[in-house]
Scaffold this active site. Sequence first.
Site, PDB file in Angstrom:
ATOM      1  CB  SER A 291      -1.398  -3.557  10.587  1.00 51.56           C
ATOM      2  OG  SER A 291      -2.185  -3.708  11.749  1.00 51.56           O
TER       3      SER A 291
ATOM      4  CD  GLU B  63      -4.931   0.742   8.671  1.00 58.48           C
ATOM      5  OE1 GLU B  63      -6.035   0.163   8.730  1.00 58.48           O
ATOM      6  OE2 GLU B  63      -3.931   0.355   9.305  1.00 58.48           O
TER       7      GLU B  63
ATOM      8  CG  HIS C 195      -6.551  -3.926   9.022  1.00 58.38           C
ATOM      9  ND1 HIS C 195      -6.071  -2.671   9.338  1.00 58.38           N
ATOM     10  CD2 HIS C 195      -5.793  -4.804   9.730  1.00 58.38           C
ATOM     11  CE1 HIS C 195      -5.077  -2.789  10.211  1.00 58.38           C
ATOM     12  NE2 HIS C 195      -4.895  -4.068  10.459  1.00 58.38           N
TER      13      HIS C 195
END
Length: 339
Positions: free
Chosen positions: A143, A240, A309
């Site tokens: 992230s 992502e 995630h």
Amino acid sequence: MTINRRKFLTSFGLATLATQLQPLIAQGQLSPQTILKPPRLQIGDTVGLIAPAGIVDPEDIAAAQRNFADLGLKVKLGKHILNRYGYLAGKDSDRAADLNAMFADRSVKAIIAMRGGWGCNRILPLLNYPRIRAHPKILIGYSDITSLLLAINARSRLITFHGPVATSTWNQFTVDYVKRILFAGEAVTMQNPPTQEVQISTIAPGKARGKLVGGNLSVLTAMVGSPYLPAWNQSILFIEEIGEDVYRVDRMLTQLKNAGILNRIAGLIFGQCTNCSLGDAPNFTLTQVLQDHILPLNIPAWYGSAIGHIKDKFTLPVGVQVEIDANTGIIQLLEPAVS
């Protein structure tokens, strides 16, 4: 004469690194361009926990300590790990100081971010890249930690790891890849678990080889134009995302295209876009957006890999050579990621 700012900053950073590593270079031990692999983890090692981005709860630290104890690891906390500064886990200087200190601390064998959120881009100019290169060790997270993984790979020439943060779900699937890649040093084959809800969807078939590079899409695009990104030529890009409408994904992919990144890569893996909605009508589906951007590149690509995630996560070494198969959604490491 106008000097390209990015080229100047990148050259300046590499020149500084080369100067500080000159004794080793002179002895024939190290080149500033050599990619370093960090030493592998062993039972009994100490890992450093830091909070380089969002605020951390004490309960999360306790849970992380239990998880790492189950892996046979000891834990050392960053000095400022429980600090608060607005929505950040302390001031930029303090968060950067914790990361620099963990790399310099010889008792710490790996560094794990507690969580993502936002904030890592803010500390990139404050990191001691020569010190990091002089003390190579595992750095893992995902992230917002994408900023650190890419910058340290680019500026310190160190393999970094896109994988679970301390607050992730350390389930059997996730832990298995952590153990095989970071402890055992295996050149593993990564394939989605059969229980995963999202199925592999091939965008363009084929196989490709290249250096694995990537991370969170929005964080990566926010770094474009900075001196903290690695080279893209013939790389395998993985991305992502979470909580973005499809038109925003379109916008970010367009940014990568206009920046000249997409036309340099050899293959693309889109992990998962968790909780990404279509937005207001009229709209495109995510598949349509990916096809628009990727099919003209004539490179292997697929959607749905166990990246992002989600509970079941791969551990992806940033900077190692891999082979991908877009027909089956398989990622094969061509070399160990640790020494």
